[in-house]
Structure formats: structure tokens, C-alpha cells
Write a protein that holds these residues in place. Structure first.
Motif, PDB file in Angstrom:
ATOM      1  N   ILE A 107     -16.421  41.512  24.404  1.00  0.00           N
ATOM      2  CA  ILE A 107     -16.589  40.133  24.870  1.00  0.00           C
ATOM      3  C   ILE A 107     -16.926  40.065  26.357  1.00  0.00           C
ATOM      4  O   ILE A 107     -17.125  38.980  26.897  1.00  0.00           O
ATOM      5  N   LEU A 112     -18.408  36.656  27.783  1.00  0.00           N
ATOM      6  CA  LEU A 112     -19.000  35.678  26.872  1.00  0.00           C
ATOM      7  C   LEU A 112     -18.365  34.301  27.062  1.00  0.00           C
ATOM      8  O   LEU A 112     -17.171  34.186  27.355  1.00  0.00           O
ATOM      9  N   GLU A 148     -14.122  43.608  19.142  1.00  0.00           N
ATOM     10  CA  GLU A 148     -15.348  42.935  19.586  1.00  0.00           C
ATOM     11  C   GLU A 148     -15.485  43.014  21.104  1.00  0.00           C
ATOM     12  O   GLU A 148     -14.545  42.707  21.840  1.00  0.00           O
ATOM     13  N   TYR A 190     -12.774  44.163  25.535  1.00  0.00           N
ATOM     14  CA  TYR A 190     -12.694  44.055  24.080  1.00  0.00           C
ATOM     15  C   TYR A 190     -11.538  43.159  23.658  1.00  0.00           C
ATOM     16  O   TYR A 190     -10.434  43.252  24.198  1.00  0.00           O
ATOM     17  N   THR A 218     -24.920  43.179  22.129  1.00  0.00           N
ATOM     18  CA  THR A 218     -24.261  42.087  22.845  1.00  0.00           C
ATOM     19  C   THR A 218     -24.783  41.996  24.271  1.00  0.00           C
ATOM     20  O   THR A 218     -25.036  40.902  24.785  1.00  0.00           O
ATOM     21  N   TYR A 224      -6.510  41.713  25.704  1.00  0.00           N
ATOM     22  CA  TYR A 224      -7.809  42.339  25.925  1.00  0.00           C
ATOM     23  C   TYR A 224      -7.658  43.768  26.420  1.00  0.00           C
ATOM     24  O   TYR A 224      -6.653  44.122  27.024  1.00  0.00           O
ATOM     25  N   ASP A 270     -17.222  31.875  25.266  1.00  0.00           N
ATOM     26  CA  ASP A 270     -16.011  31.461  24.553  1.00  0.00           C
ATOM     27  C   ASP A 270     -14.730  32.054  25.129  1.00  0.00           C
ATOM     28  O   ASP A 270     -13.631  31.617  24.768  1.00  0.00           O
ATOM     29  N   TYR A 271     -14.855  33.032  26.008  1.00  0.00           N
ATOM     30  CA  TYR A 271     -13.680  33.724  26.547  1.00  0.00           C
ATOM     31  C   TYR A 271     -13.470  33.471  28.036  1.00  0.00           C
ATOM     32  O   TYR A 271     -12.576  34.058  28.645  1.00  0.00           O
TER      33      TYR A 271
END
Length: 126
Positions: free
Chosen positions: A59, A80, A57, A53, A21, A8, A82-83
């Protein structure tokens, strides 16, 4: 400012912020779910913003409001769903709290559910 963490990237490059977002996440948050879209856009324009990022993307996100001398307010921070669980939030807050521009300032924030995260970086419950 750019900080790498695992795969990341944390950056305060305002031009990289994915405004949609941020809008989408805040619409489902407990603290900003009634905030108008134009207000969110204005808050991003008027703040120091940090994105997290994965590849290209965004995140994660956090916004800092400051007087530039004595205090900063950390707000609208999220990763987010999912992360989560990978230490990304911790690294994001650490990058902000340890940034040279905030080194001598008092940090302020409000949270209902993440006290432990912020206390690690000198924030105190009030």
C-alpha cells in the motif's frame, strides 16, 4: 530491514515489491505520469526499494538511489489514497532516513507538495 507500524509492515525486501502497483500509481502521479513502464521497471531493479504492506498487499512505496558513501536520493514515495492520514508516510520516511546504511549520508529529494513531511527528517528546502 523490517519495521512494524500499527498493522503495517515496512520492508526493503526487493522480492516483495508489487511492481504493478508502482506502475499504476506513478501513471497518475504529477512527477512520473509520462515515465514509460520499462523505465519504471528498470528504476526498481536499480534502486533500493521499500514497500509498506497491509496484510500481503503493498500500500506504499519509496525508492532510494545512492552512491553508497555520501548521498542518497529518495524518490517515487507514495502511500495509496485509501491509506493516507494514518502516519504511514511519516513512518516510511523515518525508517529510510534512520536506516544505518544512510546514517552519515546527505539525503536529497524533490517534492511539490510534501515539504513538511520531509523537513521533519532533516531534508531542507532548496
Amino acid at each position: 530491514m523490517e519495521v512494524s507500524y500499527k498493522q503495517y509492515l515496512i520492508s526493503n525486501d526487493q522480492s516483495r515489491i508489487d511492481v504493478q502497483t508502482v506502475i499504476d500509481y506513478l501513471a497518475r502521479s504529477y512527477w512520473a505520469d509520462r515515465r514509460p513502464v520499462e523505465t519504471i521497471k528498470q528504476s526498481i531493479r536499480g534502486s533500493l526499494c521499500y514497500g509498506v504492506y497491509f496484510q500481503d498487499e503493498m500500500i506504499g512505496f519509496a525508492r532510494v538511489v545512492t552512491d553508497g558513501a555520501t548521498m542518497f536520493y529518495l524518490c517515487d514515495a507514495f502511500v495509496l489514497e485509501d491509506y493516507r492520514g494514518q502516519g504511514i508516510s511519516k513512518k516510511l520516511v523515518e525508517a529510510i532516513a534512520n536506516a544505518p546504511e544512510f546514517e552519515w549520508m546527505t539525503g536529497v529529494l524533490g517534492t511539490r507538495d510534501a515539504h513538511g513531511l520531509y523537513e521533519q527528517f532533516g531534508f531542507a528546502r532548496v
